[in-house]
Enzyme design. Structure first.
Site, PDB file in Angstrom:
ATOM      1  N   LYS A  17      35.602  35.387  27.491  1.00 50.58           N
ATOM      2  CA  LYS A  17      36.088  36.538  26.707  1.00 50.58           C
ATOM      3  C   LYS A  17      35.709  36.353  25.224  1.00 50.58           C
ATOM      4  O   LYS A  17      34.644  36.795  24.824  1.00 50.58           O
ATOM      5  CB  LYS A  17      37.578  36.725  26.953  1.00 50.58           C
ATOM      6  CG  LYS A  17      37.842  36.946  28.469  1.00 50.58           C
ATOM      7  CD  LYS A  17      39.287  37.198  28.787  1.00 50.58           C
ATOM      8  CE  LYS A  17      39.640  36.966  30.236  1.00 50.58           C
ATOM      9  NZ  LYS A  17      38.983  37.817  31.221  1.00 50.58           N
TER      10      LYS A  17
ATOM     11  N   ARG B  71      40.633  51.059  44.199  1.00 50.58           N
ATOM     12  CA  ARG B  71      39.859  50.723  42.994  1.00 50.58           C
ATOM     13  C   ARG B  71      38.417  51.174  43.132  1.00 50.58           C
ATOM     14  O   ARG B  71      37.803  50.986  44.166  1.00 50.58           O
ATOM     15  CB  ARG B  71      39.865  49.209  42.783  1.00 50.58           C
ATOM     16  CG  ARG B  71      41.202  48.688  42.360  1.00 50.58           C
ATOM     17  CD  ARG B  71      41.176  47.179  42.266  1.00 50.58           C
ATOM     18  NE  ARG B  71      42.526  46.652  42.193  1.00 50.58           N
ATOM     19  CZ  ARG B  71      43.231  46.545  41.073  1.00 50.58           C
ATOM     20  NH1 ARG B  71      42.718  46.910  39.935  1.00 50.58           N
ATOM     21  NH2 ARG B  71      44.455  46.057  41.086  1.00 50.58           N
TER      22      ARG B  71
ATOM     23  N   THR C  50      47.859  45.162  38.972  1.00 47.16           N
ATOM     24  CA  THR C  50      47.506  44.429  37.748  1.00 47.16           C
ATOM     25  C   THR C  50      48.653  44.476  36.744  1.00 47.16           C
ATOM     26  O   THR C  50      48.916  43.517  36.028  1.00 47.16           O
ATOM     27  CB  THR C  50      46.218  45.023  37.129  1.00 47.16           C
ATOM     28  OG1 THR C  50      45.210  45.031  38.138  1.00 47.16           O
ATOM     29  CG2 THR C  50      45.724  44.199  35.959  1.00 47.16           C
TER      30      THR C  50
HETATM   31  C1  LIG Z   1      45.815  35.483  31.505  1.00 45.69           C
HETATM   32  C2  LIG Z   1      44.537  35.207  32.251  1.00 45.69           C
HETATM   33  N1  LIG Z   1      44.301  33.956  32.679  1.00 45.69           N
HETATM   34  C3  LIG Z   1      43.167  33.656  33.353  1.00 45.69           C
HETATM   35  C4  LIG Z   1      42.214  34.629  33.617  1.00 45.69           C
HETATM   36  C5  LIG Z   1      40.970  34.252  34.345  1.00 45.69           C
HETATM   37  O1  LIG Z   1      39.899  34.147  33.421  1.00 45.69           O
HETATM   38  P1  LIG Z   1      38.391  34.108  33.916  1.00 45.69           P
HETATM   39  O2  LIG Z   1      37.896  35.511  33.807  1.00 45.69           O
HETATM   40  O3  LIG Z   1      37.682  33.159  33.004  1.00 45.69           O
HETATM   41  O4  LIG Z   1      38.416  33.625  35.315  1.00 45.69           O
HETATM   42  C6  LIG Z   1      42.424  35.940  33.193  1.00 45.69           C
HETATM   43  C7  LIG Z   1      41.407  36.974  33.471  1.00 45.69           C
HETATM   44  O5  LIG Z   1      41.306  37.995  32.889  1.00 45.69           O
HETATM   45  C8  LIG Z   1      43.620  36.235  32.491  1.00 45.69           C
HETATM   46  O6  LIG Z   1      43.871  37.476  32.083  1.00 45.69           O
END
Ligand SMILES: Cc1ncc(COP(=O)(O)O)c(C=O)c1O
Length: 419
Positions: free
Chosen positions: A254, A21, A369
């Site tokens: 987000k 990465r 991922t």
């Molecule tokens: C489905 C999902 N749950 C939880 C998280 C974790 O979120 P955070 O960025 O607030 O830690 C992510 C992160 O992208 C996610 O995609």
């Protein structure tokens, strides 16, 4: 023992498979987003923000709330008033009125009894699931195959028995539920919007199964809060079943554009997690200014119906253009559009070529991922992206995908694709 050699060998193996990465430093300028500067060799240019010319297409700041002037002012004012750090864990001087107000706001937002905030949604998922599944003796977990790493880590950490069901496959889930004794405690763990595919879950069917087999439900709404349902309350609310889910998890990072995560549930469950979850108790609480900014952001996001409509219209327009151009993508009605390159090498190459020749920045997404051989460019459309920006992006993608080299790959792929 040569520890460094152990580390290096594993890194070499990871790299040799093409999974290395690289992180790209980006200045997401508030006044010009989605146009910005990245990787500029000349520091002076960076400082003066001359001609931001790179378009960002992969930010999770879905509603541009990290750039909202009212949210920024709130954060700055609170910093000036009470400083930056919170000064402690929630238990030891790290609870401020801003933390309490945010929890109250979140409970009201989801129309639930109580809420609990964490330093991220990752921590919220990990520590809530680990705590629940450790403390409910003999619980059996049912987890979607594509669940996020934070959910998996929480389940694994609890050492509870776990059955993994095929992604969004209710028949498979039911067969696994039926194979356990009806009196055994159970929990179904799933997401409302799978962010790497952009597809939504039919939540009410999960609730029916949970009721039939006497299971708790844990729903991750991280990519949905702010965008779906009335006032952005999430997919469960959009489908009219929010009150039937036992625990909903969300992020402040987000749709709300800040940082931090939370769960909402009835007050007994929240009190249980508040009392027993190490990831809540034994860590410094979030900055008070972040808590205040998150409350302000939620208040504003509730009113952003026009922006939500705008995002979905643009995403629909983009999908139509991709279909016409025969570019493979995963179809849905969400704000996320994954363009499929299948191989990791090609995802990386496309990302590089887009930046080099078209000033377009899209981070490639690949294993671990997403599953192997499903590498992609995951595109997110925000209110600040215009139709013209979408046209420019589609034309660039069209050029990339129309070379013989790429056509061959599209033909040989058997992924479920539109186009
Ligand atoms: C489905 C999902 N749950 C939880 C998280 C974790 O979120 P955070 O960025 O607030 O830690 C992510 C992160 O992208 C996610 O995609």
């Amino acid at each position: 023992m040569n520890y460094n050699k152990i580390f290096q060998n594993q890194l070499n193996e990871f790299k040799s498979k093409g999974f290395n990465r690289t992180f790209t430093p980006i200045y997401r300028y508030q006044d010009t987003f989605p146009f910005t500067k990245i990787d500029l060799p000349n520091e002076e240019l960076l400082k003066t923000k001359i001609n931001p010319d790179t378009t960002i297409w992969c930010s999770n700041d879905y509603l541009n709330m990290s750039h909202n002037p009212q949210v920024i002012d709130t954060m700055i004012n609170v910093i000036k008033e009470v400083g930056t750090g919170s000064g402690g864990t929630r238990n030891i001087s790290g609870t401020t009125p801003y933390h309490d107000q945010l929890e109250k706001k979140l409970a009201e937002f989801h129309i639930r009894e109580s809420a609990l905030i964490f330093t991220s949604a990752y921590v919220a998922n990990q520590t809530t699931l680990a705590t629940l599944c450790k403390r409910i003796k003999n619980i059996h977990v049912f987890s979607d195959q594509l669940n996020h790493a934070s959910l998996i880590e929480g389940i694994k950490n609890s050492r509870a028995a776990c059955s993994i069901f095929k992604h969004n496959d209710l028949t498979h889930l039911e067969s696994l539920l039926a194979s356990q004794n009806i009196s055994q405690p159970k929990i179904i763990v799933f997401e409302s919007l799978y962010s790497m595919d952009g597809t939504k879950t039919d939540i009410k069917e999960y609730i029916k199964l949970a009721k039939k087999y006497n299971a708790l439900t844990y729903l991750d709404e991280v990519h949905a809060v702010g965008l779906y349902g009335e006032g952005g309350r999430g997919v469960a609310q959009e489908q009219g079943v929010s009150q039937d889910i036992d625990i909903i998890n969300g992020t402040l990072a987000k749709g709300f554009g800040q940082i931090g995560g939370y769960i909402v549930a009835n007050s007994t469950i929240i009190n249980f997690i508040r009392s027993f979850a190490p990831g809540f108790i034994f860590t410094t609480s979030m900055m008070p200014s972040v808590a205040a900014a998150a409350s302000k952001s939620i208040e504003i996001v509730e009113t952003l119906d026009n922006e939500r409509r705008d995002i979905f219209n643009k995403a629909k327009y983009f999908r139509q253009k991709l279909q016409l151009a025969a570019i493979p993508f995963i179809d849905s009605d969400s704000h996320i559009v994954p363009i499929l390159s299948y191989s990791t090498t090609k995802a990386k190459l496309y990302s590089k070529l887009l930046l080099k020749h078209y000033n377009i920045y899209i981070q490639p997404i690949f294993y671990p991922t997403v599953p192997k051989d499903t590498a992609r460019l995951r595109i997110t459309i925000t209110p600040k992206h215009s139709m013209k920006d979408i046209d420019i992006l589609t034309n660039a993608l069209k050029t990339l995908f129309s070379s013989e080299f790429k056509k061959e790959e599209i033909r040989s792929s058997n992924h479920n694709q539109v186009a």
